[in-house]
Structure formats: structure tokens, C-alpha cells
Design a protein around this motif. Sequence first.
Motif: not given
Length: 430
Positions: A231-236
Motif C-alpha cells: 500500500p502506498d499510504d503505508v509508505i507515506a
Amino acid sequence: MKKKINIVTLGCSKNLVDSERLIKQLEVNGFSVVHDSNDTSAKVVVINTCGFIGDAKEESIDTILSFAHAKVSGKIRHLFVMGCLAERYKKNLQAEIPEVDDFFGVNNLEDIVKAIGGDLKSDLLGERSITTPNHYAYLKISEGCNWGCSYCAIPLIRGKHISVPMEDLVAEATTLANKGVKELLVIAQDSTYYGLDIYGKRKLGELLNRLSEVNGIEWIRLHYAYPTFFPDDVIAVLRNNPKVCSYLDIPFQHISDRVLKKMRRGINKEETYALINKLKQEVPDIAIRTTLLVGHPGESSADFEELKEFVRTVKFDRLGVFPYSEEENTFSAINFEDSISEEVKQNRVEEIMQIQSEIALQKNKERVGKTMRILIDRIEGDYYIARSEYDSPEVDQEVLIEVNGNAKIGHFYDVEIIDAEEFDLFAKFI
């Protein structure tokens, strides 16, 4: 006088959480519980077993046999076995080790409590008596796994993925923080799948942010992140939330497209490198821990050379490697012959770890002279044993600081790194 019970936990941190929940239930029933103790005054023993790979199963069986002998010799009166090994091999174990009073699987908490002589307190199902040092605790956010990795028996043992509702996890984290926990270690069979089953979409990023709002929690550390559809939001969150450690435990297992396909990982070489590059670009100081599996059926010498080059290229901060262990009824066991010898497997493990030890030493040398924030876990001899945000307890390296009499276990301090070894740093207080 309270009846004393000794609970012995084998295997992973997810097993440890299960034991902690059992301990809480037994304590509110009036029992006195010791954990992983050699104290033979406990006449009732519960062994929480692991059944993941061959070595873990062997350790579980050896432990059961040891306590079965203690029962025969009269040192203990009752012996119960629970967990993954009991879930998978109950009938075999009953036949082979009749000294055990009863066997319980992974979701039989009520039955275990009743067998010991208590009653399940349903209003306390989310509570635990932590066995880790008071300042950190594991937070299991889901159970089971929906991936069908060819070598893995976990779905056969633990079943399909089931997420714990977010409000329950926040409540559990709040309870832990009120007991003095400062670091949450988020665990699951697959943490990045979190929320998909109950919310219709992945919610790990939101969960991490919600947990960071809990008063008293200062570090949140993410484990067991499946790389496919990361998930991209986890990177954020890793980049932007100061309470979420710049640390990611993400098991890649292999890099060869041939082997990844046989493993049924759902990701290929190009996608793996792209994800790693994205993580490093967006979270420049991230420490990446990975796990690799060597000797899977069909892994050629060329595949293994490709894996070694992967380790050299990426320069993982932390790395573990395991030899393939054939597990009954898995896709690999059914469809592939385990034709690679144990000697070759072990040689491949050692080759990878030799490469990693050189990388680890170089990375640690680069830390000398720099300042780090550390959390003290314990005292051993003349040293405080501490960790930075880049290290998880039990599996990663430690920071050693000479005892000065003033620092406290479970507290954060700033230190300067003064020396380095392959898997340890040495520091002094600033």
C-alpha cells in the motif's frame, strides 16, 4: 494457595501474544502463572508449540517429550499442548505421546482454560498479561493468511485472513500504554492485507496513524509486510509520521522470476526492485529487514547466484535466511520434489549470511561518530543493552553502552556511536 502453572512458548511473536492472552485468563481465574520457567514447583505445564518449519517442529516435539518425561517421573502432574503443531498433528501426537493430558489447536482458548480448571472471561478476551519487558509489546492486528505461497503451511494451520477491528486495536494499544508500554511491534501473518476483509480496502496506513495518537506510545514498528500490492499510504506513513519507526520487516524470499513463480509469491523481480527503490527514495533513512528462503525445489545454481547479487545490490539493513523445509500438503510438497540436498541448502544459507555480514559491518562502521536515539531494554554485565528505531527486539542488532548508574531501563536517550561490529554497535551517552 494458588495453583501455579508454567506456560512455555515456542515459535514466533504471534504465538507469544496467544500465550499472553491465556495467561491473563488464568490469572483472573486465580491461578499463579510463570512463563518459560524451569521452576519445577509448577505442577501444571502448558506448551504453546510452533509447527511452521522442520526445525521449529523438532524443537516443539523435543520440548513436549522433555515435559512428558517430567510427568512420568512425577515432577509435574498435568501437561497440555496447544498451538500450531497441535492444530496440525493432533491425532499423531495423541498416539505418539500419550503422557499429554490434552491437545488444543490455535483457536481453542476457552477449551484450554476449562481443561485447566477455569472459566473463560469473555469480557477480557482482548486483554493480555505481557511477558516482554514492560516498555514494549507486540500488537497482533490479524490472524491467518489469504496468500497461497507454495512452501507455507500457515493458511492450513491458521486459516484465512481475519482482521481485528481498528477500534479494538486502538483500545488494546491504549491499555498497553497505560501499563507503561512505549513501543508497539505490529505483527500479523500479513500486515499489509489488514482491513481488506472487514472494510473492503487495505487500512494499515490509517491504523498506524490511529495507533500513533495513543498517549504514551512513542515508537510503532511494522513487521511481516507482504510485498505484493504494497500500500502506498503505508509508505507515506513511514515517511511522515514521527512515531512510526523508519523500519520495515518485509520478507521478499527470493528474486529469481523462476523461483518466485514456483513459490507463488505474486510478485516478480522487476516489481521487487521497483518497490525497494520507491521505499528508499521516499523514506531515505529506512531500515529494511527481509527474510530469504534458499533451496526451494527447482532453485538452480543460476537462481542462487541471482539471489546473492540481489543481496549485494540492495544492501539490506537486516536479513535472515532459511533453508527450504518441505511441509505436508503444501503446494510445493504436492507438486515438486525436494531434490536439493540439506548440505547444499545449508551452504547456500551460509553464503548469503557471509555476504550480509560484510554489508552489516560496513553499514555499522558508517554509524560511528553519529548520534542516535535509543531505548534501553535491559542490563547485561557492564552494559546497557539498547536498540535504535532501526532494530526490533530478539531478531536485530543491539546498541551497547557502558553502565553509568543513572540511565533507566525502558527509557529513551541520545547516544553517540563510538565503535561497531558486524551485528552490534557501541555507544556513549551524550
